[in-house]
Write a protein that holds these residues in place. Structure first.
Motif, PDB file in Angstrom:
ATOM      1  N   ILE A  50      83.080  35.932  27.388  1.00  0.00           N
ATOM      2  CA  ILE A  50      82.069  36.957  27.703  1.00  0.00           C
ATOM      3  C   ILE A  50      80.814  36.304  28.303  1.00  0.00           C
ATOM      4  O   ILE A  50      80.193  36.871  29.199  1.00  0.00           O
ATOM      5  N   VAL A  51      80.482  35.083  27.835  1.00  0.00           N
ATOM      6  CA  VAL A  51      79.239  34.470  28.322  1.00  0.00           C
ATOM      7  C   VAL A  51      79.353  34.006  29.781  1.00  0.00           C
ATOM      8  O   VAL A  51      78.348  33.758  30.435  1.00  0.00           O
ATOM      9  N   GLY A  52      80.594  33.921  30.279  1.00  0.00           N
ATOM     10  CA  GLY A  52      80.783  33.633  31.711  1.00  0.00           C
ATOM     11  C   GLY A  52      80.320  34.794  32.571  1.00  0.00           C
ATOM     12  O   GLY A  52      80.086  34.634  33.774  1.00  0.00           O
ATOM     13  N   LYS A  53      80.202  35.976  31.955  1.00  0.00           N
ATOM     14  CA  LYS A  53      79.733  37.145  32.702  1.00  0.00           C
ATOM     15  C   LYS A  53      78.263  37.448  32.398  1.00  0.00           C
ATOM     16  O   LYS A  53      77.550  37.975  33.236  1.00  0.00           O
ATOM     17  N   THR A  54      77.841  37.119  31.174  1.00  0.00           N
ATOM     18  CA  THR A  54      76.496  37.542  30.760  1.00  0.00           C
ATOM     19  C   THR A  54      75.488  36.400  30.744  1.00  0.00           C
ATOM     20  O   THR A  54      74.287  36.649  30.721  1.00  0.00           O
ATOM     21  N   GLY A  55      75.976  35.126  30.699  1.00  0.00           N
ATOM     22  CA  GLY A  55      75.078  34.005  30.403  1.00  0.00           C
ATOM     23  C   GLY A  55      74.785  34.011  28.912  1.00  0.00           C
ATOM     24  O   GLY A  55      75.097  34.986  28.215  1.00  0.00           O
ATOM     25  N   ASN A  56      74.220  32.902  28.390  1.00  0.00           N
ATOM     26  CA  ASN A  56      73.875  32.866  26.966  1.00  0.00           C
ATOM     27  C   ASN A  56      72.845  31.781  26.705  1.00  0.00           C
ATOM     28  O   ASN A  56      72.975  30.659  27.223  1.00  0.00           O
ATOM     29  N   VAL A  57      71.861  32.125  25.910  1.00  0.00           N
ATOM     30  CA  VAL A  57      70.819  31.156  25.561  1.00  0.00           C
ATOM     31  C   VAL A  57      71.462  29.951  24.876  1.00  0.00           C
ATOM     32  O   VAL A  57      72.268  30.101  23.955  1.00  0.00           O
ATOM     33  N   GLY A  58      71.133  28.751  25.333  1.00  0.00           N
ATOM     34  CA  GLY A  58      71.637  27.521  24.710  1.00  0.00           C
ATOM     35  C   GLY A  58      73.009  27.093  25.199  1.00  0.00           C
ATOM     36  O   GLY A  58      73.556  26.102  24.726  1.00  0.00           O
ATOM     37  N   GLN A  59      73.569  27.848  26.138  1.00  0.00           N
ATOM     38  CA  GLN A  59      74.935  27.510  26.589  1.00  0.00           C
ATOM     39  C   GLN A  59      75.031  27.475  28.122  1.00  0.00           C
ATOM     40  O   GLN A  59      76.003  27.956  28.691  1.00  0.00           O
ATOM     41  N   ILE A  60      74.031  26.905  28.761  1.00  0.00           N
ATOM     42  CA  ILE A  60      74.013  26.957  30.237  1.00  0.00           C
ATOM     43  C   ILE A  60      75.254  26.301  30.847  1.00  0.00           C
ATOM     44  O   ILE A  60      75.845  26.816  31.803  1.00  0.00           O
ATOM     45  N   ASN A  61      75.674  25.175  30.273  1.00  0.00           N
ATOM     46  CA  ASN A  61      76.845  24.461  30.795  1.00  0.00           C
ATOM     47  C   ASN A  61      78.132  25.254  30.524  1.00  0.00           C
ATOM     48  O   ASN A  61      78.964  25.461  31.414  1.00  0.00           O
ATOM     49  N   TYR A  62      78.264  25.717  29.287  1.00  0.00           N
ATOM     50  CA  TYR A  62      79.475  26.463  28.896  1.00  0.00           C
ATOM     51  C   TYR A  62      79.582  27.777  29.686  1.00  0.00           C
ATOM     52  O   TYR A  62      80.638  28.097  30.244  1.00  0.00           O
ATOM     53  N   ALA A  63      78.467  28.513  29.757  1.00  0.00           N
ATOM     54  CA  ALA A  63      78.492  29.807  30.462  1.00  0.00           C
ATOM     55  C   ALA A  63      78.835  29.606  31.940  1.00  0.00           C
ATOM     56  O   ALA A  63      79.644  30.352  32.512  1.00  0.00           O
ATOM     57  N   ALA A  64      78.230  28.576  32.548  1.00  0.00           N
ATOM     58  CA  ALA A  64      78.502  28.322  33.975  1.00  0.00           C
ATOM     59  C   ALA A  64      79.958  27.912  34.189  1.00  0.00           C
ATOM     60  O   ALA A  64      80.604  28.335  35.160  1.00  0.00           O
ATOM     61  N   SER A  65      80.501  27.114  33.254  1.00  0.00           N
ATOM     62  CA  SER A  65      81.910  26.702  33.412  1.00  0.00           C
ATOM     63  C   SER A  65      82.840  27.905  33.284  1.00  0.00           C
ATOM     64  O   SER A  65      83.832  28.017  34.011  1.00  0.00           O
ATOM     65  N   LYS A  66      82.508  28.813  32.378  1.00  0.00           N
ATOM     66  CA  LYS A  66      83.367  29.991  32.179  1.00  0.00           C
ATOM     67  C   LYS A  66      83.228  30.986  33.337  1.00  0.00           C
ATOM     68  O   LYS A  66      84.174  31.702  33.669  1.00  0.00           O
ATOM     69  N   ALA A  67      82.038  31.022  33.955  1.00  0.00           N
ATOM     70  CA  ALA A  67      81.862  31.845  35.161  1.00  0.00           C
ATOM     71  C   ALA A  67      82.702  31.248  36.292  1.00  0.00           C
ATOM     72  O   ALA A  67      83.345  31.967  37.069  1.00  0.00           O
ATOM     73  N   GLY A  68      82.705  29.910  36.359  1.00  0.00           N
ATOM     74  CA  GLY A  68      83.514  29.226  37.377  1.00  0.00           C
ATOM     75  C   GLY A  68      84.992  29.537  37.212  1.00  0.00           C
ATOM     76  O   GLY A  68      85.729  29.698  38.196  1.00  0.00           O
ATOM     77  N   LEU A  69      85.421  29.646  35.968  1.00  0.00           N
ATOM     78  CA  LEU A  69      86.835  29.932  35.695  1.00  0.00           C
ATOM     79  C   LEU A  69      87.197  31.342  36.194  1.00  0.00           C
ATOM     80  O   LEU A  69      88.316  31.573  36.663  1.00  0.00           O
TER      81      LEU A  69
END
Ligand SMILES: NC(=O)c1ccc[n+]([C@@H]2O[C@H](COP(=O)([O-])OP(=O)(O)OC[C@H]3O[C@@H](n4cnc5c(N)ncnc54)[C@H](O)[C@@H]3O)[C@@H](O)[C@H]2O)c1
Length: 247
Positions: free
Chosen positions: A144-163
């Motif tokens: 879900i954070v690949g779509k919404t972003g998340n505080v403290g997870q810039i790397n994880y959220a961006a990687s999941k958006a990339g996926l």
């Protein structure tokens, strides 16, 4: 003589030793599939023994390392011989959380190497084989954070958006080869990955979930089962939310 139709599917799951990946492995094994797992834990680990007892094949592969992925696929194809690789589930994923201004290069790279680069190279090796087949499936476990972003997870959220972007691009490139590529975007699922979160953070997330409970790994596995079971074959390039109504 009429050729007998192959009944089982050959499935490769990355990060299948625990959590969501293990639930997917066991669910598809129960369906009758032949299941192979790539994970980076030593073969002596008791979780590997447990998988083997279920009749699941294990390969020691570090998804962050393209040479290790290459070697893993070499071993897999050696076992499969001319048989098909019907399903790839890119599930391996890690978090290395911190606020953006404190994010260091190592934590950025570590997360991208597993969650995005590793997943892409698994897709690449699998697709080369899948292109010769009549129908195959790739499922990418995003978030879900690949779509919404998340505080403290810039790397994880961006990687999941990339996926998600990889999912849509591959669906567009290989639809004509009948390779169906979809992503699942889970919300909060109870696994070791989420166990380590602070209780206050967990409670705050729980308040935002309509169903007022966290998800279970099996609930992700059942969606993979549906997407790869033959009754969802007009779905490709999609990102399917699985979050109990997390707003
Ligand atoms: N748990 C959640 O709430 C949640 C939510 C959204 C998305 N996800 C995603 O679902 C997937 C599974 O998450 P989980 O909660 O089961 O996590 P988990 O930490 O319980 O399991 C992750 C698995 O990936 C393996 N792995 C990690 N690095 C690896 C590497 N370099 N090479 C090979 N294997 C490696 C681990 O050994 C483990 O078996 C991840 O991609 C995660 O980002 C989880």
């Amino acid at each position: 003589m009429k050729l007998q139709k192959k009944l089982h599917k050959n499935v490769l799951i990355t990060g299948g030793l625990q959590g969501i990946g293990k639930a997917i492995a066991l669910t598809l094994k129960k369906r009758g599939d032949c299941v192979f797992v790539f994970d980076h834990v030593a073969k002596e680990d008791k979780r590997v023994e447990e998988l083997k007892n279920f009749g699941i094949y294990y390969f020691l592969v570090d998804i962050s390392d393209t040479k290790s992925i290459d070697h893993g696929f070499f071993q897999l194809f050696d076992i499969l011989k001319n048989d098909s690789l019907d399903i790839l589930v890119n599930n391996a994923g890690i978090t290395r959380d911190s606020l953006a201004i404190r994010m260091d290069e190592k934590n950025w790279d570590d997360v991208f190497d597993v969650n995005l680069k590793g997943a892409f190279f698994c897709c690449k090796f699998a697709i080369k084989r899948m292109m010769r087949q009549s129908k195959s499936y790739i499922i990418n476990i995003s978030s879900i954070v690949g779509k919404t972003g998340n505080v403290g997870q810039i790397n994880y959220a961006a990687s999941k958006a990339g996926l998600i972007s990889i999912t849509k691009t591959l669906a567009a490139e290989y639809g004509k080869r009948n390779i169906l590529v979809n992503a699942i975007a889970p919300g909060f699922i109870q696994t070791d990955m989420t166990k380590k979160l602070d209780e206050n953070i967990k409670n705050a997330i729980l308040q935002r979930i309509s169903l007022k409970r966290f998800g279970e790994p099996n609930e992700v596995a059942y969606l993979v089962e549906f997407l790869t079971g033959g009754k969802a074959d007009y779905i490709t390039g999609s990102v399917i939310d699985l979050n109990g109504g997390l707003f």
